[in-house]
Enzyme design. Structure first.
Site: not given
Length: 227
Positions: A60, A32-34, A37
């Site tokens: 990211s 997941v990017s962050t 999440q």
């Protein structure tokens, strides 16, 4: 910094021969990017797909150094299959994706993306990957060709190619005018013009002879041309 260790890079090209269908463990990778999440849905899908172990990053896709991806690639052995929820969880770009999957291929490791139903352990999946690789190479060649044509056209128009000079002609004239005044130091003038002392000596070469050369009008050697 690279996504995968250099020794796992694809050295045979993206269209090399895939190994026979792997029969080892299925290993998952989720991302997941962050940090806010959740990975739960991806991990559940990978577990349901038969993955005996799942590695996950909260970074990211633009971050080249994804520690858990490295760990997953290090964990894999010949005959294993790397499984991801979707292609965008693994590669930052199609070129990055092809490099990683090509590196797996050279180590006799399969690859599967659940969302796209891409599985290099099957003939159909290998065909799709070959199409991806060929398309990426075609796009790369078009970009290179377009860049070369653009540079040639610019040269034909007499445009300067490359980095702009560190000092403009106006700045050089201003520097010379200031340097003939004894109260102005080389350091203060360089700071005023927003350049380093080294740059000032490069574009006003008579300074190497001494400030008296500026007063006498001896310009010394010719100024270096734009580089």
């Amino acid at each position: 910094m690279t996504t995968i260790p250099a020794e796992w890079a694809d050295t045979e090209g993206p269209l090399g021969t895939f190994p026979a269908s792997p029969s080892g463990a299925r290993v998952g990778y989720a991302r997941v990017s962050t940090k806010g999440q959740l990975l739960d849905r991806q991990i559940a899908a990978l577990t349901a797909a038969g993955c005996v172990r799942v590695f996950s990053d909260k970074k990211s896709g633009k971050d080249a150094e994804r520690e858990e991806l490295r760990a997953a690639l290090d964990y894999l052995r010949p005959g294993d299959t790397l499984v991801v929820p979707s292609l965008d969880r693994l590669g930052r770009s199609i070129q990055d994706l092809i490099s990683i999957v090509g590196g797996l291929r050279q180590r006799d490791i399969g690859f599967q993306s659940l969302h796209e139903a891409l599985d290099t352990t099957t003939p159909g999946g290998r065909l799709v990957f070959h199409v991806f690789a060929a398309l990426a190479e075609f796009i790369r060649e078009l970009i290179v060709q377009g860049t070369h044509e653009g540079l040639e056209a610019a040269r034909a128009r007499g445009e300067r190619i490359g980095r702009p000079p560190a000092m403009t002609e106006e700045q050089i004239r201003h520097a010379r005018a200031l340097l003939v005044q004894p109260e102005n130091t080389v350091t203060s003038i360089a700071k005023l013009l927003g350049v380093s002392r080294t740059t000032l000596y490069k574009y006003v070469p008579e300074l190497r002879v001494g400030r008296d050369a500026l007063v006498s009008g001896d310009r010394g050697p010719a100024l270096p041309g734009p580089r």
